[in-house]
Design an enzyme around this catalytic site. Structure first.
Site, PDB file in Angstrom:
ATOM      1  N   ASP A 212       0.824  -1.112  -0.255  1.00 26.13           N
ATOM      2  CA  ASP A 212      -0.184  -0.186  -0.411  1.00 26.13           C
ATOM      3  C   ASP A 212       0.296   1.726  -0.065  1.00 26.13           C
ATOM      4  O   ASP A 212       2.076   0.974   0.216  1.00 26.13           O
ATOM      5  CB  ASP A 212      -0.566   0.711   1.624  1.00 26.13           C
ATOM      6  CG  ASP A 212       0.051   0.042   2.338  1.00 26.13           C
ATOM      7  OD1 ASP A 212       0.141   0.955   2.516  1.00 26.13           O
ATOM      8  OD2 ASP A 212       0.289  -0.872   2.891  1.00 26.13           O
ATOM      9  N   ASP A 214       0.530   3.645   2.189  1.00 20.59           N
ATOM     10  CA  ASP A 214       0.336   4.138   3.753  1.00 20.59           C
ATOM     11  C   ASP A 214      -0.920   4.930   3.535  1.00 20.59           C
ATOM     12  O   ASP A 214      -1.698   4.930   3.259  1.00 20.59           O
ATOM     13  CB  ASP A 214       1.231   4.453   4.330  1.00 20.59           C
ATOM     14  CG  ASP A 214       1.330   5.019   5.751  1.00 20.59           C
ATOM     15  OD1 ASP A 214       0.637   3.944   6.306  1.00 20.59           O
ATOM     16  OD2 ASP A 214       1.629   5.904   6.260  1.00 20.59           O
TER      17      ASP A 214
END
Ligand SMILES: CSC[C@H]1O[C@H](OP(=O)(O)O)[C@H](O)[C@@H]1O
Ligand SMILES: Nc1ncnc2[nH]cnc12
Length: 290
Positions: A212, A214
């Site tokens: 991801d 974040d």
């Protein structure tokens, strides 16, 4: 007890190694309590390895609850000299995309609540940690990734892993702060493990699997557990191929590591004056020096 010179710790989404053969589960007890789960001994292309699911096979342990000392001590008891940590991470840089792999070479510690030393109780040691990850082991790992030419996976050699306490993910202000520090990736587990592995004179390297962005990226949703596990599962086959190739190369050509003599100049206490009970507790780590 059966022995293995290569250990693998699997993080979020990597709870077992499908390619392991001749599998045996071992419940290892340590002076620091029980590890996260039974260790799984088995062979990868004929090489004996020890696998441990960091959060337990059913993911029942928070990062702050992990028995880091027991996990590393258990690996040491099995004879592990090289430890590969496979971990889910968030990316703090545009160029490190979800599904990419990073082999970091530095850490920033943002944990608050972790025990990350075996020492104390009358025996003092200060290990060198300027280079917290074994560069020779990391090179084998990164070369293994490169040699596989995995489609759509970019390899990033080096980078800073921010280790946060969690379990909540970062705020945007924190995420941007870490970006301003030049950090590459963020996770919640690898720093205490790396410190303890160094104290146990085990070479340690991180295979960071980007799941991801974040929460800093304007064009991507903020991290969720669903995103982490979903992307990790998409990458789990690749991660296992990388580990298998790394083990193959390590078994053919095990590199030297400064980690293997990390305690040589680290122990301050004169061991003949140290408490017998602590010497007994730390026997496995200290026996070379007693
Ligand atoms: C499941 S999201 C957060 C969780 O994932 C990472 O785990 P690991 O390092 O064991 O792969 C991160 O550090 C957090 O523990
Ligand atoms: N964004 C993130 N922050 C902390 N740990 C993570 N593990 C995977 N993604 C993460």
């Amino acid at each position: 007890m059966a022995q293995a010179s290569i250990g693998i710790i699997g993080g979020s989404g990597l709870y077992k190694m499908d390619a392991l053969k001749d599998v045996e589960e071992v419940q290892v007890q340590t002076p620091f309590g029980s590890p996260s789960d039974a260790l799984i001994l088995g062979t990868l292309d004929g090489t004996q390895v020890a696998f441990l699911a960091r959060h337990g096979r059913n993911h029942t342990l928070l990062p702050s609850e992990l028995p880091f000392r027991a996990n590393i001590h258990a690996m040491k008891q099995l004879g592990v000299k090289y430890l590969i940590s496979a971990s889910a991470v968030g990316s703090l840089k545009e160029e490190a995309k979800p599904l990419d792999m990073v082999v970091p070479d530095q850490f920033i510690d943002r944990t608050k609540n972790r025990v990350s030393t075996f020492f104390g109780e009358g025996i003092v040691a200060h290990i060198a940690f300027a280079e917290p990850i074994c560069q020779n082991l990391s090179k084998v790992l990164a070369d293994a990734i490169a040699s596989l030419n995995l489609p759509e996976v970019s390899l990033h050699r080096g980078g800073i892993y921010v280790c946060m306490e969690g379990p909540a993910f970062s705020t945007k202000a924190e995420s941007n702060l870490y970006r301003s520090w030049g950090a590459t990736i963020i996770g919640m587990t690898n720093l205490p493990e790396a410190k303890l592995a160094r104290e146990a004179e085990i070479a340690y390297a991180t295979l960071a699997l980007v799941t991801d962005y974040d929460c800093w990226h304007p064009d991507h949703d903020s991290v969720t557990v669903e995103m982490v596990i979903g992307n990790l599962q998409r990458n789990a086959v690749n991660a296992q191929k990388v580990i298998q190739e790394t083990v193959r190369q390590l078994s053919e050509n095990p590199p030297p590591s400064d980690a293997h003599s990390a305690l040589k100049y680290a122990i301050l206490t004169q061991l003949d004056k140290a408490p017998a009970a602590t010497k007994e507790k730390l026997k496995l780590l200290l026996q070379k020096y007693l």
